[in-house]
Design a protein around this motif. Sequence first.
Motif, short mmCIF file in Angstrom:
data_model
loop_
_atom_site.label_atom_id
_atom_site.label_comp_id
_atom_site.label_asym_id
_atom_site.label_seq_id
_atom_site.Cartn_x
_atom_site.Cartn_y
_atom_site.Cartn_z
N VAL A 84 51.18 14.25 53.31
CA VAL A 84 52.03 14.52 54.49
C VAL A 84 52.33 13.21 55.20
CG1 VAL A 84 52.27 15.88 56.60
CG2 VAL A 84 50.96 16.80 54.68
N VAL A 85 53.63 12.91 55.35
CA VAL A 85 54.06 11.62 55.91
C VAL A 85 55.03 11.83 57.07
CG1 VAL A 85 53.75 10.47 53.67
CG2 VAL A 85 56.01 11.37 54.29
N GLY A 86 55.25 10.75 57.83
CA GLY A 86 56.19 10.80 58.94
C GLY A 86 55.82 9.80 60.01
N VAL A 87 56.72 9.60 60.97
CA VAL A 87 56.45 8.65 62.06
C VAL A 87 55.57 9.33 63.10
CG1 VAL A 87 58.65 7.45 61.67
CG2 VAL A 87 58.52 9.22 63.42
N ASN A 88 55.03 8.52 64.01
CA ASN A 88 54.18 9.06 65.08
C ASN A 88 54.94 10.03 65.97
OD1 ASN A 88 51.55 8.09 64.84
ND2 ASN A 88 52.13 6.07 65.59
N GLY A 89 54.22 11.06 66.42
CA GLY A 89 54.79 11.95 67.43
C GLY A 89 55.64 13.08 66.90
N THR A 90 55.67 13.26 65.57
CA THR A 90 56.51 14.33 65.01
C THR A 90 55.77 15.66 64.91
OG1 THR A 90 55.87 13.64 62.79
CG2 THR A 90 57.95 12.77 63.64
N GLY A 91 54.43 15.63 65.10
CA GLY A 91 53.64 16.85 64.95
C GLY A 91 53.04 16.98 63.57
N LYS A 92 52.75 15.83 62.96
CA LYS A 92 52.25 15.80 61.59
C LYS A 92 50.89 16.51 61.45
CE LYS A 92 52.10 11.60 60.33
NZ LYS A 92 50.64 11.41 60.33
N THR A 93 49.94 16.13 62.32
CA THR A 93 48.59 16.70 62.21
C THR A 93 48.60 18.21 62.48
OG1 THR A 93 47.74 14.59 63.01
CG2 THR A 93 46.20 16.42 62.98
N THR A 94 49.39 18.61 63.45
CA THR A 94 49.49 20.05 63.77
C THR A 94 50.11 20.81 62.60
OG1 THR A 94 50.04 19.27 65.99
CG2 THR A 94 50.18 21.61 65.63
N THR A 95 51.10 20.20 61.95
CA THR A 95 51.74 20.84 60.79
C THR A 95 50.74 21.02 59.65
OG1 THR A 95 53.90 19.91 61.39
CG2 THR A 95 53.62 20.61 59.10
N ALA A 112 44.19 23.81 47.65
CA ALA A 112 44.99 22.66 48.07
C ALA A 112 44.15 21.57 48.72
CB ALA A 112 46.08 23.11 49.04
N ALA A 113 44.60 20.33 48.53
CA ALA A 113 44.09 19.17 49.26
C ALA A 113 45.28 18.63 50.05
CB ALA A 113 43.57 18.10 48.30
N ILE A 114 45.19 18.69 51.37
CA ILE A 114 46.30 18.25 52.23
C ILE A 114 45.89 16.96 52.92
CG2 ILE A 114 47.93 18.93 54.03
CD1 ILE A 114 47.12 21.84 53.56
N ILE A 115 46.62 15.89 52.66
CA ILE A 115 46.21 14.56 53.10
C ILE A 115 47.12 14.03 54.21
CG2 ILE A 115 45.81 12.19 52.35
CD1 ILE A 115 45.39 13.52 49.48
N ASP A 116 46.51 13.76 55.35
CA ASP A 116 47.22 13.16 56.48
C ASP A 116 47.39 11.66 56.22
OD1 ASP A 116 48.41 12.89 58.95
OD2 ASP A 116 46.55 13.04 60.11
N THR A 117 48.42 11.07 56.81
CA THR A 117 48.61 9.62 56.73
C THR A 117 48.92 9.10 58.12
OG1 THR A 117 50.96 9.91 56.23
CG2 THR A 117 49.48 9.66 54.35
N ALA A 118 48.75 7.79 58.31
CA ALA A 118 49.05 7.21 59.61
C ALA A 118 50.53 7.35 59.91
CB ALA A 118 48.65 5.74 59.62
N GLY A 119 50.83 7.75 61.14
CA GLY A 119 52.23 7.80 61.57
C GLY A 119 52.74 6.39 61.62
N ARG A 120 53.75 6.12 60.81
CA ARG A 120 54.20 4.73 60.71
C ARG A 120 55.69 4.65 60.93
NH1 ARG A 120 51.19 3.48 56.02
NH2 ARG A 120 50.05 5.32 56.63
N LEU A 121 56.12 3.57 61.55
CA LEU A 121 57.55 3.36 61.69
C LEU A 121 58.11 3.02 60.32
CD1 LEU A 121 57.62 1.23 64.94
CD2 LEU A 121 58.66 3.47 64.63
N HIS A 122 59.23 3.65 59.97
CA HIS A 122 59.83 3.43 58.66
C HIS A 122 60.30 1.98 58.50
CE1 HIS A 122 62.75 4.70 61.62
NE2 HIS A 122 63.65 3.99 60.99
N THR A 123 60.38 1.22 59.61
CA THR A 123 60.86 -0.16 59.56
C THR A 123 59.73 -1.15 59.26
OG1 THR A 123 60.55 -0.24 61.95
CG2 THR A 123 62.77 0.21 61.15
N LYS A 124 58.49 -0.69 59.28
CA LYS A 124 57.35 -1.60 59.05
C LYS A 124 57.04 -1.68 57.56
CE LYS A 124 56.31 -2.38 63.44
NZ LYS A 124 56.54 -3.69 64.04
N PHE A 125 57.46 -2.78 56.94
CA PHE A 125 57.37 -2.92 55.48
C PHE A 125 55.93 -2.79 54.98
CE2 PHE A 125 56.77 -5.60 51.71
CZ PHE A 125 57.66 -4.98 50.83
N ASN A 126 54.98 -3.47 55.67
CA ASN A 126 53.59 -3.48 55.17
C ASN A 126 52.97 -2.08 55.23
OD1 ASN A 126 53.65 -3.71 58.00
ND2 ASN A 126 51.61 -4.58 58.08
N LEU A 127 53.34 -1.29 56.24
CA LEU A 127 52.80 0.07 56.35
C LEU A 127 53.38 0.98 55.26
CD1 LEU A 127 52.64 0.65 60.20
CD2 LEU A 127 50.75 0.28 58.64
#
Length: 258
Positions: free
Chosen positions: A62-73, A142-157
């Motif tokens: 599960v991916v996405g930027v911060n604040g989208t509701g990733k963990t709740t989803t 299922a194994a559901i894996i959270d990831t750090a909310g990252r800005l899509h503009t941050k290349f290293n992330l």
Amino acid sequence: RTTEKILARVRERVEKERVREAHEVRQLLKDEMVDLLDSVPLRGALWGDSVTEVPRPGVILVVGVNGTGKTTTIAKLAHLYKQDGEQVVLGAGDTFRAAAIDQLKHWGERVGAMVVAHKEGADPGAVAFDTIGAAQNRGAAAAIIDTAGRLHTKFNLMQELRKVRRVIQRRDETAPHEVLLVLDATTGQNALIQAKAFTEAVDVTAIALTKLDGTSKGGIVFAISDELGLPVRFVGTGEGEDDLQPFDSVAFVDALFE
């Protein structure tokens, strides 16, 4: 571009079918919008239209930027599995923030799902690896894996996200079976840029559209479906664990016209 495409189709049909009434044109527009969303097939190994045998455990990144509701989803998705009587293991792969690990643990207790977590600052790939191992050992669905909310503009992330995907494939070469991108329905055009960046990095298979309980309606998914070929799989309509539903294109389009 997508708007012009839809309007061109409507104009064509109005002329061809000799439509004269405004309410009929409105219905044609709705039909074209539904058709656009329905024309994008589900393509992952768990929810894909051509799936005959579902892998166990199904690995969902599960991916996405911060604040989208990733963990709740993630918690709501786990709740859906639990309602079906299935075991699910959650991976606290957002190791950048201790609060994110704690939040996932809290949700895990609430929905009755095991959570695999390492300490803050740990390698997210190691968390993903251990999560799949725990799911395999427990016979989980299922194994559901959270990831750090990252800005899509941050290349290293984004590079790190690619690394997590590679580590997952060391544990199961067919995984991840779904890569779910969580998008905030209120985002607008920036959501299309996010979807492009995440798809290039980790080959997104489906969208979860959150915060549809707000005022905005998430119309950007038409462009995402049309330009990127990404289907919407779930919609989040609230904060409770029951507030995640499979996407219904007809109901979604109807809501836009209310």
